[in-house]
Scaffold this motif. Structure first.
Motif, PDB file in Angstrom:
ATOM      1  N   GLY A 144      43.483  17.489  58.700  1.00  0.00           N
ATOM      2  CA  GLY A 144      42.065  17.144  58.585  1.00  0.00           C
ATOM      3  C   GLY A 144      41.157  18.293  58.985  1.00  0.00           C
ATOM      4  N   PHE A 145      41.547  19.015  60.033  1.00  0.00           N
ATOM      5  CA  PHE A 145      40.720  20.145  60.470  1.00  0.00           C
ATOM      6  C   PHE A 145      40.659  21.218  59.384  1.00  0.00           C
ATOM      7  N   GLY A 146      41.790  21.466  58.710  1.00  0.00           N
ATOM      8  CA  GLY A 146      41.785  22.435  57.615  1.00  0.00           C
ATOM      9  C   GLY A 146      40.888  21.993  56.473  1.00  0.00           C
ATOM     10  N   LEU A 147      40.901  20.694  56.169  1.00  0.00           N
ATOM     11  CA  LEU A 147      40.046  20.176  55.099  1.00  0.00           C
ATOM     12  C   LEU A 147      38.567  20.322  55.449  1.00  0.00           C
ATOM     13  N   ALA A 148      38.224  20.131  56.723  1.00  0.00           N
ATOM     14  CA  ALA A 148      36.820  20.174  57.145  1.00  0.00           C
ATOM     15  C   ALA A 148      36.351  21.578  57.497  1.00  0.00           C
ATOM     16  N   LEU A 149      37.269  22.556  57.590  1.00  0.00           N
ATOM     17  CA  LEU A 149      36.922  23.871  58.124  1.00  0.00           C
ATOM     18  C   LEU A 149      35.779  24.567  57.375  1.00  0.00           C
ATOM     19  N   LEU A 170      54.559  24.753  61.285  1.00  0.00           N
ATOM     20  CA  LEU A 170      54.124  23.498  60.685  1.00  0.00           C
ATOM     21  C   LEU A 170      52.621  23.295  60.868  1.00  0.00           C
ATOM     22  N   ILE A 171      52.104  23.691  62.040  1.00  0.00           N
ATOM     23  CA  ILE A 171      50.663  23.583  62.293  1.00  0.00           C
ATOM     24  C   ILE A 171      49.889  24.469  61.331  1.00  0.00           C
ATOM     25  N   LEU A 172      50.365  25.711  61.157  1.00  0.00           N
ATOM     26  CA  LEU A 172      49.698  26.610  60.211  1.00  0.00           C
ATOM     27  C   LEU A 172      49.782  26.067  58.789  1.00  0.00           C
ATOM     28  N   GLY A 173      50.924  25.466  58.447  1.00  0.00           N
ATOM     29  CA  GLY A 173      51.067  24.879  57.119  1.00  0.00           C
ATOM     30  C   GLY A 173      50.106  23.730  56.893  1.00  0.00           C
ATOM     31  N   ALA A 174      49.930  22.886  57.921  1.00  0.00           N
ATOM     32  CA  ALA A 174      48.989  21.770  57.791  1.00  0.00           C
ATOM     33  C   ALA A 174      47.549  22.281  57.659  1.00  0.00           C
ATOM     34  N   LEU A 175      47.197  23.309  58.461  1.00  0.00           N
ATOM     35  CA  LEU A 175      45.847  23.875  58.363  1.00  0.00           C
ATOM     36  C   LEU A 175      45.603  24.487  56.984  1.00  0.00           C
ATOM     37  N   ALA A 176      46.576  25.296  56.532  1.00  0.00           N
ATOM     38  CA  ALA A 176      46.415  25.934  55.223  1.00  0.00           C
ATOM     39  C   ALA A 176      46.384  24.904  54.104  1.00  0.00           C
ATOM     40  N   GLY A 177      47.235  23.875  54.215  1.00  0.00           N
ATOM     41  CA  GLY A 177      47.244  22.835  53.199  1.00  0.00           C
ATOM     42  C   GLY A 177      45.936  22.083  53.130  1.00  0.00           C
ATOM     43  N   GLY A 178      45.364  21.740  54.298  1.00  0.00           N
ATOM     44  CA  GLY A 178      44.072  21.069  54.311  1.00  0.00           C
ATOM     45  C   GLY A 178      42.969  21.949  53.761  1.00  0.00           C
ATOM     46  N   LEU A 179      43.028  23.250  54.083  1.00  0.00           N
ATOM     47  CA  LEU A 179      42.017  24.171  53.578  1.00  0.00           C
ATOM     48  C   LEU A 179      42.070  24.268  52.060  1.00  0.00           C
ATOM     49  N   LEU A 180      43.291  24.346  51.516  1.00  0.00           N
ATOM     50  CA  LEU A 180      43.434  24.469  50.069  1.00  0.00           C
ATOM     51  C   LEU A 180      43.069  23.185  49.330  1.00  0.00           C
ATOM     52  N   LEU A 181      43.073  22.063  50.039  1.00  0.00           N
ATOM     53  CA  LEU A 181      42.657  20.818  49.382  1.00  0.00           C
ATOM     54  C   LEU A 181      41.215  20.915  48.880  1.00  0.00           C
TER      55      LEU A 181
END
Length: 691
Positions: A458-463, A300-311
């Motif tokens: 949020g971290f994925g979005l800001a990465l 789930l953590i990886l999914g949230a990171l990947a989802g934020g990154l793809l945003l």
């Protein structure tokens, strides 16, 4: 004497009558043990599909529980009977016993039923032979009771058709009471608690945490309370099992007490009784929609990171790409400044995601039926975003300077933190790939784990911005700062102006045309104030008090006028070449009962991903032709404004927001959840596969 001859004759007849009476009494002695089988009355319907026999355990004793058993035996494997609450179809048993008035008959005790789903309807059934126990407490008259117990029972036998059954009963001794008693769901030794919030029944059942549950399901005995076919969600909170069950859309919606059976799987379970009370929130998820196993937290953590990154590349985020593009270019000025802005931007994004997530969890814990992107379902929030988008457009166009988001060469350092807040607030309403499972699980996980997922999003979005701040080779790939940045800023005013127009259109959708008109007047007043502010800034004079003087009357007008003209949006059929009908549970049940495939999708006017999918894959002539040929029924749920029924359904499917696409194959027990990004031919291929 004639009388002497008559009376001896009468005496002999009397003696014969007495002897016959004594003989009948002697014959009746075994009948007290329920062995007698007198000729039955003519049945109303017969019992040829499922036969039934009544058994008694021993002799009745006053004041002590005495068990009667109704043993049902189907004539063929395809015939099945029903639990006390048959579910969405069928009928429970109706029993009538001929007993003395001082005897008390208790509630019938049932084995754990099975689930049978036909055309989207859930039935609670018994296959093969099954036995129902009926407790009886005899009164004082038991001492003189000569028996046997008789009565009638009406029930239903079903296979492809349903046939009413009727049997006249006469109790007999014998039967395997030890086995029958073992098959009955035992009572739970502690009271459960339940609460009804919104469209969901939540039950807290005391159960040791060490007890394994392979396939949990709650059979609710209360009639017309829950949606039997809807997925049930289970969580562990210590030694308490919390079950969440959607309510029946056409049911009572309330109960003073609750009874049912908790099935563990493999025909094992316990029966429980529940009173109104507090039900704990949070907990570890055990089972959810379609009883699918819950993903591990790390996935789930990886999914949230990947989802934020793809945003960062999703269409719904394009309106804020202008802010980020300018910020990335500014990051090349110095290494220290780039790192500082990268950290500030990341802090703003993560804080915004945490704030939205915490507010979402708090509102849901309070009984509100809301989901991800709930902020865009609030007209007041949309008006505020409209004013903000108009202000950013004016800033990019050069009407005024705001240091917090200024990008002038040689000007003040950009407010990356504020930019991060804005980026997350505008971007997160889109639920992109990988995000669905993570955000859906976040609504069920304990609060600390749920907030961790929101922070990872949020971290994925800001990465990307953070990497640019800390990896110099990446920064060197950016164009050098220069005068081009001022031209770029003015060009970026165009997408921001389009964003403002889209928000104005959404304002009209949420509150009506008068509501949108007043919001437009407010925007005009704010832009006028910013224009005056810019003129004073360029003249080197004190500017912001002037903005307040110009904008204040417009703001006061909006605060009074907007609430007075607001019109809540009503359910409306969306224009579609697929002849889509508005979603409701009733419409879905009716469509599934037709035996034809069903395509159900959920969308919103503020969801750009939804609009892209509709243009690319749904509203296409090839899709319409394939659906017409396969007889597909199309239902659409419009989530533009808050809709508790849609929110509850999304939650049942493990989705935190839109888009959501479900495909119901004919007679399938559960829907297939399609990808959130649809390819042009996906739906046509699904329809072709069902022909």
């Amino acid at each position: 004497m004639p009388h002497a001859r008559i009376f001896p004759s009468i005496g002999r007849q009397f003696a014969a009558w007495v002897l016959a009476l004594l003989a009948s009494v002697l014959l009746a002695v075994p009948a007290i043990a329920q062995d007698s089988t007198p000729a039955p009355r003519a049945p109303l319907f017969g019992s040829d599909r499922i036969a039934v026999a009544l058994y008694a355990e021993g002799q009745p004793v006053a004041g002590e529980e005495w068990l009667l058993a109704l043993h049902f035996i189907p004539s063929a494997p395809e015939w099945h009977g029903y639990w006390s609450n048959p579910g969405d179809a069928g009928e429970g048993m109706r029993l009538s016993l001929d007993l003395p008035p001082d005897w008390q008959v208790g509630e019938a005790r049932y084995p754990v039923p099975k689930r049978l789903v036909l055309s989207g309807l859930m039935n609670h059934i018994y296959e093969g032979p099954y036995t129902i126990l009926v407790p009886v407490v005899p009164g004082p008259s038991a001492a003189g009771f000569a028996g046997p117990v008789t009565g009638t029972v009406d029930y239903l036998a079903c296979s492809d058709i349903c046939v009413p059954q009727h049997a006249d009963l006469t109790a007999r001794t014998g039967g395997d009471f030890a086995r029958w008693r073992a098959a009955i769901a035992p009572p739970l030794d502690a009271k459960a608690r339940f609460a009804i919030k919104g469209e969901t029944l939540r039950i807290a059942i005391p159960l040791p945490a060490s007890m394994a549950l392979s396939d949990p399901h709650v059979f609710v005995a209360n009639q017309r309370l829950v949606a039997h076919a809807a997925p049930q969600t289970f969580r562990r909170v210590g030694d308490v099992l919390v079950a969440a069950i959607p309510l029946d859309d056409f049911g009572t919606g309330k109960a003073d007490a609750l009874e049912g059976i908790l099935a563990f799987g493999d025909g094992i379970g316990v029966r429980f009784a529940a009173d109104l009370g507090a039900v704990p929130s949070g907990g570890e998820p055990l089972a959810g929609p379609q009883d699918a196993p819950s993903p591990a937290l790390w996935t789930l953590i990886l999914g949230a990171l990947a989802g934020g990154l793809l945003l960062n590349i999703m269409p719904c985020v394009f309106p804020i790409l202008s802010l980020k593009a300018i910020a990335l270019a500014r990051a090349g000025e110095s290494e220290a400044k780039a790192r500082a802005e990268g950290l500030a931007y990341t802090a703003g994004v993560v804080l915004a995601c945490l704030g939205l997530g915490a507010l979402l969890l708090a509102l849901r814990a309070g009984g509100e039926q809301i989901g991800w992107a709930f902020q865009l379902q609030e007209p007041g929030v949309v008006v505020a975003l409209l004013v903000l988008a108009a202000a950013i457009t004016a800033n990019f166009a050069g009407l005024f300077e705001l240091p917090a988001i200024s990008v002038r060469v040689g000007g003040e350092r950009m407010g990356a933190f504020a930019t991060g807040l804005l980026a997350a607030f505008v971007a997160t309403p889109c639920t992109g790939p990988f995000m669905a499972a993570a955000l859906g699980a976040a609504l069920l996980l304990p609060v600390p784990q749920a907030l961790l997922l929101f922070a990872c999003l949020g971290f994925g979005l800001a990465l990307p911005f953070l990497l640019l701040g800390f990896v110099p080779p990446l920064r060197r790939m950016l164009p050098k700062p220069g005068a081009w940045m001022e031209r770029f800023r003015r060009i970026m005013a165009i997408p921001m102006a389009l964003t403002a127009l889209a928000l104005l259109w959404l304002t009209v959708q949420l509150g009506g045309r008068p509501f949108g008109l007043i919001a437009l007047v407010l925007v005009i007043g704010v832009v006028m104030g910013l224009f005056v502010t810019g003129r004073l800034q360029r003249a080197g004079k004190l500017a912001w008090p002037a903005f307040g003087l110009v904008a204040a009357p417009f703001l006061a007008f909006a605060l009074i006028g907007l609430p007075s003209v607001f019109e809540a949006p009503s359910a409306r059929a969306r224009e579609s070449i697929l002849a889509a009908q508005p979603f409701s549970r009733e419409a879905l049940a009716e469509a599934r009962a037709s035996g034809q495939p069903v395509f159900l999708y959920f969308t919103a006017d503020w969801c750009v991903t939804c609009k892209v999918n509709e243009a690319a894959a749904i509203e296409r002539e090839t899709t319409r032709a394939a659906f017409d040929q396969a007889g597909v029924t199309v239902l659409v749920g419009d989530w533009t404004a808050r809709d508790e029924a849609i929110t509850a359904f999304l939650t049942e499917q493990g989705a935190a927001g839109v888009p959501l696409y479900l495909w119901y194959a004919p007679n399938a027990a559960a829907p297939e959840q399609l990808p959130q990004v649809l390819t042009p031919d996906l739906l046509a291929e699904k329809a072709s596969g069902n022909r």
